[in-house]
Design an enzyme around this catalytic site. Structure first.
Site, PDB file in Angstrom:
ATOM      1  CG  ASP A 103      -1.637  -1.269   1.280  1.00 38.92           C
ATOM      2  OD1 ASP A 103      -2.437  -0.913   0.419  1.00 38.92           O
ATOM      3  OD2 ASP A 103      -1.812  -1.809   2.405  1.00 38.92           O
ATOM      4  CD  GLU A 104      -2.048   6.025  -1.474  1.00 37.05           C
ATOM      5  OE1 GLU A 104      -2.060   5.598  -2.472  1.00 37.05           O
ATOM      6  OE2 GLU A 104      -2.724   7.199  -0.402  1.00 37.05           O
TER       7      GLU A 104
END
Ligand code: URA
Length: 235
Positions: A103-104
């Site tokens: 995920d970012e």
């Protein structure tokens, strides 16, 4: 292999462009300028420079990156820069792909390669390559919650409960969780399923390969033989 083909294979552009770079004297091989695009070199242990920058020949690329937060794992990103912007241009030109997206806001170890078979082996659910995450939870985590994670939690959209392979308590709010799968937002969803929440998430190990302590956030390096052995199924 001819020098112009070597440069092309290593991601320095079309054959024509590589030929021009060679004619321009921009390339040295084993310490000497080579202006002949057709000069033949053994690629084994070949070292060369392009405009003063040193490179070693790699038939396939196998890399690790310490992913920073606020970077996205896709080539075409929506909100943040791409992790590929952290790599030198020729590697991106070789069409390297990351193996299993983070995920970012997740940091830590990510593998990147242009070897399709390797990517498949490392990412296929069949091979169940274990990944270890350091999870900082919003609320203190207790033995019952850890037992629940090990027994299996029911996630929305999944048929069967999913269990961690291992879950080690590091401190009040920090656990090391080992997962065999790489389902979408898996750690976050598992923590939510036990009424807790992920505050920060870092991948610290894939197979037997640990994120090196000296690999700074945002830095990458080539995987060596020892690293690759740690990713083999038997290790
Ligand atoms: N699980 C998550 O929830 N996010 C990640 O980035 C990786 C695993």
């Amino acid at each position: 292999m001819q020098l112009e083909r070597i440069l092309q294979a290593q991601g320095f552009g079309t054959r024509k462009l590589c030929r021009i770079m060679i004619w321009n004297g921009e390339i040295t091989v084993n310490g000497k300028v080579c202006e002949d695009p057709n000069a033949d070199f053994a690629t084994n242990n070949l070292s060369y420079t392009v405009n003063g920058e040193s490179w070693d020949y790699h038939e396939k690329s196998y890399l690790m990156l310490h992913k920073p937060a606020n970077y996205e794992c896709s080539h075409k990103t929506q909100h943040h820069p791409t992790i590929y912007s952290l790599l030198p241009h020729p590697l991106v030109e070789r069409d390297v792909q990351c193996i299993g997206r983070l995920d970012e806001d997740t940091t830590g170890l990510i593998l990147i390669s242009d070897d399709g078979q390797f990517i498949h082996r490392m990412s296929s659910p069949k091979h169940k390559v274990p990944k270890i995450y350091e999870v900082t939870c919003k609320h203190a985590i207790d033995e019952q919650q850890i037992a629940h994670i090990l027994k299996g939690v029911q996630l929305v959209d999944e048929d069967l409960p999913i269990a961690a392979l291992a879950c080690e308590q590091i401190s009040d709010r920090v656990i090391h969780m080992t997962l065999a799968e790489g389902k979408y937002h898996q750690v976050k969803r598992m923590l939510a399923a036990i009424s807790n929440r992920v505050e920060s998430l870092k991948r610290i190990q894939i197979g037997q390969l640990k994120l090196p302590v000296d690999l700074e956030v945002g830095q990458w390096r080539w995987l060596n033989e020892e690293d690759l052995n740690k990713l083999k199924p038997h290790s």
